[in-house]
Design an enzyme around this catalytic site. Structure first.
Site, PDB file in Angstrom:
ATOM      1  N   CYS A 162       0.813  -1.224   0.000  1.00 12.78           N
ATOM      2  CA  CYS A 162       0.000   0.000   0.000  1.00 12.78           C
ATOM      3  C   CYS A 162       0.847   1.274   0.000  1.00 12.78           C
ATOM      4  CB  CYS A 162      -0.938   0.011   1.203  1.00 12.78           C
ATOM      5  SG  CYS A 162      -2.089  -1.347   1.175  1.00 12.78           S
ATOM      6  N   HIS A 169      -3.359   7.278   3.281  1.00 11.77           N
ATOM      7  CA  HIS A 169      -3.754   5.999   2.685  1.00 11.77           C
ATOM      8  C   HIS A 169      -5.146   5.658   3.199  1.00 11.77           C
ATOM      9  CE1 HIS A 169      -3.920   1.960   1.348  1.00 11.77           C
ATOM     10  NE2 HIS A 169      -3.724   1.419   2.541  1.00 11.77           N
ATOM     11  N   ASN A 183     -10.204   0.229   0.138  1.00 10.37           N
ATOM     12  CA  ASN A 183      -8.743   0.253   0.195  1.00 10.37           C
ATOM     13  C   ASN A 183      -8.209  -0.196  -1.163  1.00 10.37           C
ATOM     14  OD1 ASN A 183      -6.028  -0.195   0.595  1.00 10.37           O
ATOM     15  ND2 ASN A 183      -6.273  -1.326   2.516  1.00 10.37           N
TER      16      ASN A 183
HETATM   17  O1  UT7 Z   1      -3.853  -1.206   3.685  1.00 11.99           O
HETATM   18  C1  UT7 Z   1      -2.895  -1.946   4.349  1.00 11.99           C
HETATM   19  C2  UT7 Z   1      -3.075  -1.949   5.798  1.00 11.99           C
HETATM   20  N1  UT7 Z   1      -4.345  -2.514   6.196  1.00 11.99           N
HETATM   21  C3  UT7 Z   1      -4.996  -1.957   7.176  1.00 11.99           C
HETATM   22  O2  UT7 Z   1      -4.594  -0.928   7.651  1.00 11.99           O
HETATM   23  C4  UT7 Z   1      -6.202  -2.674   7.730  1.00 11.99           C
HETATM   24  C5  UT7 Z   1      -6.138  -2.630   9.222  1.00 11.99           C
HETATM   25  N2  UT7 Z   1      -7.220  -3.329   9.913  1.00 11.99           N
HETATM   26  C6  UT7 Z   1      -8.495  -2.891   9.918  1.00 11.99           C
HETATM   27  O3  UT7 Z   1      -8.840  -1.928   9.267  1.00 11.99           O
HETATM   28  C7  UT7 Z   1      -9.472  -3.580  10.855  1.00 11.99           C
HETATM   29  O4  UT7 Z   1      -8.765  -4.393  11.755  1.00 11.99           O
HETATM   30  C8  UT7 Z   1     -10.513  -4.462  10.124  1.00 11.99           C
HETATM   31  C9  UT7 Z   1     -11.490  -3.560   9.401  1.00 11.99           C
HETATM   32  C10 UT7 Z   1      -9.825  -5.385   9.137  1.00 11.99           C
HETATM   33  C11 UT7 Z   1     -11.302  -5.282  11.146  1.00 11.99           C
HETATM   34  O5  UT7 Z   1     -11.882  -4.441  12.123  1.00 11.99           O
HETATM   35  P1  UT7 Z   1     -11.744  -4.806  13.687  1.00 11.99           P
HETATM   36  O6  UT7 Z   1     -12.532  -3.825  14.413  1.00 11.99           O
HETATM   37  O7  UT7 Z   1     -10.269  -4.870  13.979  1.00 11.99           O
HETATM   38  O8  UT7 Z   1     -12.445  -6.205  13.757  1.00 11.99           O
HETATM   39  P2  UT7 Z   1     -11.849  -7.595  14.272  1.00 11.99           P
HETATM   40  O9  UT7 Z   1     -10.910  -8.160  13.268  1.00 11.99           O
HETATM   41  O10 UT7 Z   1     -11.382  -7.441  15.675  1.00 11.99           O
HETATM   42  O11 UT7 Z   1     -13.166  -8.440  14.309  1.00 11.99           O
HETATM   43  C12 UT7 Z   1     -14.217  -8.149  15.218  1.00 11.99           C
HETATM   44  C13 UT7 Z   1     -15.340  -9.126  14.939  1.00 11.99           C
HETATM   45  C14 UT7 Z   1     -14.864 -10.563  14.857  1.00 11.99           C
HETATM   46  O12 UT7 Z   1     -15.901 -11.381  15.416  1.00 11.99           O
HETATM   47  P3  UT7 Z   1     -15.750 -11.977  16.889  1.00 11.99           P
HETATM   48  O13 UT7 Z   1     -14.514 -12.794  16.867  1.00 11.99           O
HETATM   49  O14 UT7 Z   1     -15.657 -10.772  17.785  1.00 11.99           O
HETATM   50  O15 UT7 Z   1     -17.025 -12.747  17.054  1.00 11.99           O
HETATM   51  C15 UT7 Z   1     -14.779 -10.824  13.375  1.00 11.99           C
HETATM   52  O16 UT7 Z   1     -14.949 -12.181  13.046  1.00 11.99           O
HETATM   53  O17 UT7 Z   1     -15.916  -8.817  13.662  1.00 11.99           O
HETATM   54  C16 UT7 Z   1     -15.931  -9.999  12.877  1.00 11.99           C
HETATM   55  N3  UT7 Z   1     -15.802  -9.619  11.470  1.00 11.99           N
HETATM   56  C17 UT7 Z   1     -16.852  -9.270  10.719  1.00 11.99           C
HETATM   57  N4  UT7 Z   1     -18.165  -9.183  10.997  1.00 11.99           N
HETATM   58  C18 UT7 Z   1     -18.980  -8.790  10.014  1.00 11.99           C
HETATM   59  C19 UT7 Z   1     -14.680  -9.543  10.713  1.00 11.99           C
HETATM   60  N5  UT7 Z   1     -15.003  -9.156   9.479  1.00 11.99           N
HETATM   61  C20 UT7 Z   1     -16.334  -8.978   9.452  1.00 11.99           C
HETATM   62  C21 UT7 Z   1     -17.250  -8.577   8.468  1.00 11.99           C
HETATM   63  N6  UT7 Z   1     -18.550  -8.501   8.789  1.00 11.99           N
HETATM   64  N7  UT7 Z   1     -16.866  -8.260   7.208  1.00 11.99           N
END
Ligand code: UT7
Length: 321
Positions: free
Chosen positions: A114, A248, A278
């Site tokens: 990225c 970004h 993204n």
């Molecule tokens: O561009 C290069 C760099 N990339 C980034 O900067 C991305 C960085 N990361 C992020 O933006 C965030 O971490 C995400 C958007 C990817 C995820 O958000 P989060 O608030 O960190 O969610 P999480 O991974 O902690 O997941 C929370 C919950 C989980 O469920 P449980 O385990 O709490 O039951 C996930 O399974 O949300 C669940 N989850 C979803 N639920 C609905 C993960 N993806 C989804 C989804 N829809 N698409």
């Protein structure tokens, strides 16, 4: 020449828009989750044989037209991308032919995930400042939807395709003030796409993006804070002197955290993640062109671009318009 100056911008987005509502039918997700956790409403993705090269070419043609130069006036092309259709030739090399540039200028891709566009700008700046090149097309483009696992809700809702860039020209007037590139190769397991093709039933599948989102998020927020401090200190600037932040576009919450660190109100931050998703190396040039074209970013403004991506890689560019 003392500076590399941005004289024109351009970008391209595929026509096909993929909405959160459509994604709700593909994986166990909701529009509400995607909007609140990431800030994305929709993203563009390639379709009907549209390629990375097509998107780069549309952006480049616009840049050349807006700069008022001829294709053969371009004497360097640098493309930041992770999703070239070919292992070789490079996307920049293919683009040279597509644009009809016959002057044998140097062309190459930069792979920094990225952060690819910032890396590309940083390299092009050096060639211009040393007088080796005068007019360099610097682009970031991704057909990253090709590398998405459409069954993984943790990644498939995040990404989009597109391309954009600038023409950098040697100038005695201020342009790029400073660029900063960094990396730490120990984080591969948190975000990668291995160049492994695999069989799924009768199909041979492309490599796919794997990400530990939560872990990436934590490092990204801390690193982007450090980037801001580095740029301000190296240029002896106060944060109030930055006119625009062009971050970004990975996650609205990351963008907000960085803006807070800079003490910038959100109306001085260019945000396109809501409709672009993204787009990896394309995200900054797409956001930048959007804000230049709609008249928000003007001559004389001081613009801070910052990026963070797989590897990890990160970097920034401070630009006097
Ligand atoms: O561009 C290069 C760099 N990339 C980034 O900067 C991305 C960085 N990361 C992020 O933006 C965030 O971490 C995400 C958007 C990817 C995820 O958000 P989060 O608030 O960190 O969610 P999480 O991974 O902690 O997941 C929370 C919950 C989980 O469920 P449980 O385990 O709490 O039951 C996930 O399974 O949300 C669940 N989850 C979803 N639920 C609905 C993960 N993806 C989804 C989804 N829809 N698409």
């Amino acid at each position: 020449m003392k500076y590399a100056k941005i004289v024109a911008t351009g970008s391209y987005l595929p026509k096909r828009v993929l909405t959160n509502t459509e994604l709700e039918k593909m994986v166990d997700t909701t529009d509400e989750w995607i909007r609140s956790r990431v800030g994305i409403k929709s993203r563009h993705i390639v379709s009907d044989g549209e390629t990375l090269l097509d998107m780069l070419a549309e952006s480049a043609k616009l840049i050349i037209e807006r700069a008022g130069i001829k294709p053969n006036d371009v004497d360097g092309i640098v493309v930041g991308t992770t999703s070239n259709d070919y292992i070789f030739p490079s996307a920049a090399n293919l683009l040279q032919a597509r644009l009809g540039i016959t002057n044998h200028c140097g062309t190459f891709d930069v792979q920094a995930a990225c952060s690819g566009f910032i890396y590309a700008m940083s390299i092009a700046e050096q060639y211009i400042k040393t007088g080796k090149m005068k007019n360099v097309l610097v682009l970031g483009g991704e057909a990253i939807s090709h590398y998405i696992n459409w069954k993984d809700r943790g990644t498939c809702v995040l990404f989009g395709d597109g391309a954009g860039g600038v023409l950098l020209t040697g100038s005695d007037e201020p342009g790029i003030v400073s660029t900063h590139i960094h990396s730490d190769g120990q984080y591969k397991e948190l975000l990668y796409a291995a160049n492994h093709w695999h069989e799924e039933g009768d199909m041979v599948k492309r490599p796919q993006i794997v990400m530990e989102g939560k872990e990436v998020f934590k490092v990204a927020v801390n690193t982007l804070n450090d980037i801001v401090t580095e740029v301000l200190e190296e240029n002896n600037l106060d944060k109030s002197e930055i006119t625009w932040l062009v971050p970004h576009q990975a996650n609205m919450r990351i963008i907000t955290a960085t803006a807070k660190k800079l003490g910038m109100p959100m109306d001085r931050v260019i945000v396109t993640v809501d409709t672009h998703g993204n787009t990896s190396a394309a995200s900054i040039p797409l956001a930048f062109d959007t804000a230049v074209t709609d008249g928000r970013i003007k001559q004389g403004d001081l613009v801070l671009m910052e990026a963070f991506g797989g590897g990890f890689t990160w970097g920034s560019a401070l630009i006097k318009m």
